[in-house]
Design a protein around this motif. Sequence first.
Motif, PDB file in Angstrom:
ATOM      1  N   MET A 184       0.820  -1.188   0.000  1.00 54.61           N
ATOM      2  CA  MET A 184       0.000   0.000   0.000  1.00 54.61           C
ATOM      3  C   MET A 184       0.868   1.257   0.000  1.00 54.61           C
ATOM      4  N   GLU A 185       1.895   1.264   0.852  1.00 48.41           N
ATOM      5  CA  GLU A 185       2.746   2.446   0.944  1.00 48.41           C
ATOM      6  C   GLU A 185       3.548   2.667  -0.335  1.00 48.41           C
ATOM      7  N   SER A 186       3.983   1.579  -0.970  1.00 46.68           N
ATOM      8  CA  SER A 186       4.754   1.742  -2.203  1.00 46.68           C
ATOM      9  C   SER A 186       3.871   2.276  -3.334  1.00 46.68           C
ATOM     10  N   LEU A 187       2.633   1.809  -3.428  1.00 48.46           N
ATOM     11  CA  LEU A 187       1.702   2.325  -4.420  1.00 48.46           C
ATOM     12  C   LEU A 187       1.410   3.804  -4.168  1.00 48.46           C
ATOM     13  N   PHE A 188       1.270   4.159  -2.915  1.00 52.14           N
ATOM     14  CA  PHE A 188       1.024   5.552  -2.547  1.00 52.14           C
ATOM     15  C   PHE A 188       2.219   6.428  -2.920  1.00 52.14           C
ATOM     16  N   ILE A 227       4.514   5.789  -5.232  1.00 49.07           N
ATOM     17  CA  ILE A 227       4.609   5.865  -6.694  1.00 49.07           C
ATOM     18  C   ILE A 227       3.590   6.863  -7.244  1.00 49.07           C
ATOM     19  N   THR A 228       2.377   6.848  -6.699  1.00 46.06           N
ATOM     20  CA  THR A 228       1.359   7.797  -7.131  1.00 46.06           C
ATOM     21  C   THR A 228       1.787   9.229  -6.848  1.00 46.06           C
TER      22      THR A 228
END
Length: 110
Positions: free
Chosen positions: A1-5, A7-8
């Motif tokens: 979740m944190e990595s997707l956040f 990257i966004t």
Amino acid sequence: MESLFAITLGVLAATGTYLLLRARVFPVVLGLTLLSYAVNLFLFAMGRLVTGGAAVIGSGSSQYADPVPQALVLTAIVIGFAMTAFVVVLSLRGLGELKTDHVDGEEPRT
């Protein structure tokens, strides 16, 4: 979740910066908007990403959501909307008076 956040956030900030460096008015306005979205998401992430956490510190709650970043983001959304509307009206006025949408008012020489 944190990595997707993360990257966004990176994509929004990079796209906003790229659009800010363009020489036309609409991409600059769009870049400012995307950059403000990135900053809002960053401020929201500072309140810790907690799913199902209590909004206010309770007596038995070990995880809670910090309300200060949420209030800051809500205020930033309202201010960002007002500034976007102002910049759009300002750019339309400049387009009407200068007859060009180039940011410095002059068409580049070819």
